[in-house]
Write an enzyme that holds these catalytic residues in place. Structure first.
Site, PDB file in Angstrom:
ATOM      1  CE  LYS A 162     -20.286  -3.908   4.760  1.00  0.00           C
ATOM      2  NZ  LYS A 162     -20.623  -2.765   3.955  1.00  0.00           N
ATOM      3  CD  GLU A 169     -14.518  -1.531   0.526  1.00  0.00           C
ATOM      4  OE1 GLU A 169     -15.009  -0.771  -0.330  1.00  0.00           O
ATOM      5  OE2 GLU A 169     -15.193  -2.396   1.125  1.00  0.00           O
TER       6      GLU A 169
END
Length: 289
Positions: A162, A169
């Site tokens: 993550k 991102e």
């Protein structure tokens, strides 16, 4: 299955609701009594049937640390703790070891999906033992869309995955931001909403983020009223640090993190230094405050 959900904010509250819609028995605990079905973590433990499963959706760092310590004192051997927040993977490895000493199972679950997850589902990157993963898998199946969850490795692997996901991102957001900045500054009166929509029709830069850009530009093409101040939640920093630790070049992610730092400076001292030096060596004009 029965699950205790700790933290009923934007993410935790929606995840609890999706689980309930999927037929699970969810007992929630939150600092806000209006949201909570338990008075404390100790009370939550008494309301759950053994072997218990408690899912944390609280801020990473001190709040998660306190929650893990408190749960370790009220749960029983064989119970399971899931950390679904954006915790640092090294903290998750430590938590897994500390809980294992008490006979407790631990899973670190990287969760992506934001406020849209209630209806669309959440992407779940899960770290932990086979036993722990299998125990929580019924909930994962409900929370995720098709093919939307995976057991990615031992404790720590979920939050590491993550972390890198969020680092990527950062870079994607920066690329879109720079592109639309160039478009907005050009001699052409581009309709940014139109272009964002167009690029989502089969182009190589189409994405969910670009769909969200469509929504933002539809509301206001120049984003009036929004200050260009961008926080970072930690994962971009950790990704850059791990890249350094592993001697892996990650210039786009690292620069996108630094760009967020720059967004918080009202008047950068570094830029003042450059302006002063240009004035000194070349006589270039300096703008005064």
């Amino acid at each position: 299955m029965q699950i205790g959900m700790v933290g009923l904010g934007r993410m935790g509250g929606n995840m609890a609701e999706r689980l309930r819609r999927g037929g699970h028995d969810v007992i929630g605990y939150d600092n806000d009594p209006a949201k909570s079905q338990a008075a404390s973590l100790a009370d939550l433990a008494t309301k759950l049937q053994a072997p218990r499963a408690v899912w944390l959706m609280v801020p990473a760092g001190e709040v998660t640390e306190k929650s893990v310590v408190e749960l370790a004192g009220v749960l029983q051997p064989g119970d399971l703790v899931v950390d679904g927040g954006n915790s640092y993977f090294r903290d998750s490895i430590r938590h897994g070891g500390e809980l294992a000493e008490r006979g407790l199972l631990f899973v670190d679950a990287g969760v992506s999906g934001g406020i849209w997850g209630l209806e669309i589902g959440y992407c779940l990157m899960v770290g932990g033992s086979d036993e722990a993963f299998q125990r929580i898998e019924p909930a994962l199946k409900t929370l995720a869309p098709a093919d939307g969850y995976a057991h990615v490795g031992p404790v720590g692997a979920g939050h590491f995955a993550k972390m890198v996901h969020n680092g990527i991102e950062y870079g994607m957001l920066e690329a879109y931001a720079e592109g639309f900045d160039v478009l907005a500054a050009s001699q052409f009166d581009f309709d940014l909403h139109e272009l964002a929509h167009l690029w989502n029709q089969g182009s190589v830069v189409r994405s969910w983020l670009l769909e969200l850009a469509e929504r933002a530009f539809a509301a206001d093409p120049r984003l009036a009223g929004i200050r260009g101040y961008v926080e970072d939640s930690g994962e971009g920093r950790w990704t850059a640090l791990e890249a350094i630790n592993e001697s892996v070049p990650a210039p786009a992610i690292t620069l996108s993190l630094f760009r967020r730092f720059a967004s918080r400076q009202e008047d950068s001292f570094a830029m003042k230094v450059i302006a002063a030096l240009r004035n000194q060596f070349g006589g270039h004009a300096v703008k005064t405050e």
